[in-house]
Design a protein around this motif. Structure first.
Motif, PDB file in Angstrom:
ATOM      1  N   GLN A 111       0.808  -1.222   0.000  1.00 22.66           N
ATOM      2  CA  GLN A 111       0.000   0.000   0.000  1.00 22.66           C
ATOM      3  C   GLN A 111       0.844   1.276   0.000  1.00 22.66           C
ATOM      4  N   ASN A 112       2.161   1.132  -0.022  1.00 21.66           N
ATOM      5  CA  ASN A 112       3.064   2.281  -0.014  1.00 21.66           C
ATOM      6  C   ASN A 112       2.877   3.080  -1.312  1.00 21.66           C
ATOM      7  N   LYS A 113       2.512   4.356  -1.193  1.00 29.53           N
ATOM      8  CA  LYS A 113       2.218   5.179  -2.370  1.00 29.53           C
ATOM      9  C   LYS A 113       3.427   5.311  -3.299  1.00 29.53           C
ATOM     10  N   ALA A 114       4.618   5.434  -2.744  1.00 29.38           N
ATOM     11  CA  ALA A 114       5.813   5.554  -3.580  1.00 29.38           C
ATOM     12  C   ALA A 114       6.056   4.256  -4.351  1.00 29.38           C
ATOM     13  N   TYR A 115       5.858   3.114  -3.703  1.00 31.86           N
ATOM     14  CA  TYR A 115       5.963   1.826  -4.394  1.00 31.86           C
ATOM     15  C   TYR A 115       4.921   1.741  -5.506  1.00 31.86           C
ATOM     16  N   LEU A 116       3.689   2.110  -5.193  1.00 35.16           N
ATOM     17  CA  LEU A 116       2.592   2.012  -6.160  1.00 35.16           C
ATOM     18  C   LEU A 116       2.812   2.881  -7.398  1.00 35.16           C
ATOM     19  N   SER A 117       3.631   3.918  -7.284  1.00 30.89           N
ATOM     20  CA  SER A 117       3.882   4.798  -8.429  1.00 30.89           C
ATOM     21  C   SER A 117       4.596   4.077  -9.571  1.00 30.89           C
ATOM     22  N   GLY A 118       5.236   2.968  -9.286  1.00 29.89           N
ATOM     23  CA  GLY A 118       5.949   2.222 -10.329  1.00 29.89           C
ATOM     24  C   GLY A 118       5.362   0.857 -10.632  1.00 29.89           C
ATOM     25  N   ILE A 119       4.239   0.517  -9.985  1.00 32.06           N
ATOM     26  CA  ILE A 119       3.664  -0.819 -10.172  1.00 32.06           C
ATOM     27  C   ILE A 119       3.163  -1.034 -11.603  1.00 32.06           C
ATOM     28  N   GLY A 120       2.966   0.045 -12.334  1.00 30.27           N
ATOM     29  CA  GLY A 120       2.529  -0.066 -13.722  1.00 30.27           C
ATOM     30  C   GLY A 120       3.501  -0.843 -14.590  1.00 30.27           C
ATOM     31  N   HIS A 121       4.789  -0.846 -14.238  1.00 31.83           N
ATOM     32  CA  HIS A 121       5.756  -1.655 -14.991  1.00 31.83           C
ATOM     33  C   HIS A 121       5.397  -3.140 -14.874  1.00 31.83           C
ATOM     34  N   ARG A 122       4.929  -3.538 -13.699  1.00 28.38           N
ATOM     35  CA  ARG A 122       4.490  -4.926 -13.494  1.00 28.38           C
ATOM     36  C   ARG A 122       3.277  -5.230 -14.363  1.00 28.38           C
ATOM     37  N   SER A 123       2.306  -4.331 -14.334  1.00 27.80           N
ATOM     38  CA  SER A 123       1.097  -4.516 -15.136  1.00 27.80           C
ATOM     39  C   SER A 123       1.422  -4.597 -16.618  1.00 27.80           C
ATOM     40  N   ALA A 124       2.329  -3.745 -17.074  1.00 27.82           N
ATOM     41  CA  ALA A 124       2.715  -3.742 -18.488  1.00 27.82           C
ATOM     42  C   ALA A 124       3.452  -5.024 -18.868  1.00 27.82           C
ATOM     43  N   ALA A 125       4.177  -5.593 -17.921  1.00 31.12           N
ATOM     44  CA  ALA A 125       5.038  -6.738 -18.188  1.00 31.12           C
ATOM     45  C   ALA A 125       4.306  -8.063 -18.276  1.00 31.12           C
ATOM     46  N   LEU A 126       3.308  -8.258 -17.404  1.00 26.94           N
ATOM     47  CA  LEU A 126       2.763  -9.593 -17.176  1.00 26.94           C
ATOM     48  C   LEU A 126       1.578  -9.964 -18.057  1.00 26.94           C
ATOM     49  N   ALA A 127       1.649 -11.175 -18.585  1.00 28.87           N
ATOM     50  CA  ALA A 127       0.510 -11.786 -19.272  1.00 28.87           C
ATOM     51  C   ALA A 127      -0.287 -12.627 -18.284  1.00 28.87           C
ATOM     52  N   ASP A 128       0.394 -13.172 -17.272  1.00 27.37           N
ATOM     53  CA  ASP A 128      -0.254 -14.021 -16.265  1.00 27.37           C
ATOM     54  C   ASP A 128       0.701 -14.183 -15.093  1.00 27.37           C
ATOM     55  N   SER A 129       0.160 -14.517 -13.936  1.00 31.90           N
ATOM     56  CA  SER A 129       1.004 -14.721 -12.757  1.00 31.90           C
ATOM     57  C   SER A 129       0.271 -15.557 -11.726  1.00 31.90           C
ATOM     58  N   ARG A 130       1.039 -16.053 -10.773  1.00 41.42           N
ATOM     59  CA  ARG A 130       0.509 -16.719  -9.592  1.00 41.42           C
ATOM     60  C   ARG A 130       1.328 -16.233  -8.407  1.00 41.42           C
ATOM     61  N   LEU A 131       0.696 -16.099  -7.263  1.00 40.99           N
ATOM     62  CA  LEU A 131       1.381 -15.698  -6.041  1.00 40.99           C
ATOM     63  C   LEU A 131       0.893 -16.623  -4.928  1.00 40.99           C
ATOM     64  N   LEU A 132       1.777 -17.437  -4.409  1.00 39.21           N
ATOM     65  CA  LEU A 132       1.427 -18.410  -3.397  1.00 39.21           C
ATOM     66  C   LEU A 132       2.171 -18.106  -2.104  1.00 39.21           C
ATOM     67  N   PRO A 133       1.460 -17.727  -1.043  1.00 36.60           N
ATOM     68  CA  PRO A 133       2.113 -17.518   0.251  1.00 36.60           C
ATOM     69  C   PRO A 133       2.550 -18.878   0.834  1.00 36.60           C
ATOM     70  N   ILE A 134       3.766 -18.905   1.323  1.00 30.67           N
ATOM     71  CA  ILE A 134       4.332 -20.122   1.907  1.00 30.67           C
ATOM     72  C   ILE A 134       4.796 -19.772   3.322  1.00 30.67           C
ATOM     73  N   VAL A 135       4.356 -20.555   4.288  1.00 29.83           N
ATOM     74  CA  VAL A 135       4.734 -20.315   5.672  1.00 29.83           C
ATOM     75  C   VAL A 135       5.804 -21.335   6.062  1.00 29.83           C
ATOM     76  N   PRO A 136       6.940 -20.865   6.572  1.00 28.41           N
ATOM     77  CA  PRO A 136       7.970 -21.806   7.001  1.00 28.41           C
ATOM     78  C   PRO A 136       7.414 -22.777   8.036  1.00 28.41           C
ATOM     79  N   GLN A 137       7.802 -24.023   7.956  1.00 28.88           N
ATOM     80  CA  GLN A 137       7.377 -25.041   8.917  1.00 28.88           C
ATOM     81  C   GLN A 137       7.800 -24.641  10.323  1.00 28.88           C
ATOM     82  N   GLY A 138       6.901 -24.850  11.262  1.00 26.84           N
ATOM     83  CA  GLY A 138       7.213 -24.568  12.658  1.00 26.84           C
ATOM     84  C   GLY A 138       6.991 -23.124  13.073  1.00 26.84           C
ATOM     85  N   VAL A 139       6.469 -22.302  12.165  1.00 25.40           N
ATOM     86  CA  VAL A 139       6.230 -20.885  12.514  1.00 25.40           C
ATOM     87  C   VAL A 139       4.781 -20.703  12.858  1.00 25.40           C
TER      88      VAL A 139
END
Length: 139
Positions: A111-139
């Protein structure tokens, strides 16, 4: 075939309902456009067309300081390909492992506004993606 570029409200809610305490690693599977699509982002568009991979590299260069500031770090960045075990027709161009200090730190980063100012490069780049959160065992 549907593509996935952004989280849904339901997926974000489910992620936070997991109640993860401590670090979480995000597995990123990325498929790039042959030519980056900046048609909705004229302020970020380069003077000449670039590949999706080049646009994503611009996104990563922009993102790195904000990721570190939020306590995150890039653990792995590698070239993808076709599955050894998995759908034969499916491939991913790049695979990333990004560690976030916590789900809350990840949300502050996202949600950082400065980060979000450049997120358009990601949008322009990607045709598809997946994001899978992984939690280390024992945490």
């Amino acid at each position: 075939m549907p593509t996935y570029l952004e989280p849904t409200e339901a997926s974000a809610t489910a992620f936070f309902m997991l109640g993860i305490k401590g670090p979480v690693v995000m597995l990123n599977l990325l498929r790039f456009r042959e030519v980056a699509d900046y048609s909705d982002l004229p302020d970020l568009a380069p003077d000449t067309p670039i590949s999706g991979a080049e646009a994503y590299d611009r996104y990563m260069a922009h993102t790195a300081p904000f990721l570190l500031e939020a306590g995150g770090k890039l653990l792995f960045d590698g070239e993808g390909g076709r599955y050894f075990i998995g759908p034969e027709a499916e491939h991913w161009d790049r695979v990333l492992l990004v560690e976030q200090a916590s789900p809350e730190a990840f949300m502050a980063f996202a949600q950082n506004k400065a980060y979000l100012s450049g997120i358009g490069h990601r949008s322009a780049a990607l045709a598809d993606s997946r994001l899978l959160p992984i939690v280390p065992q024992g945490v």
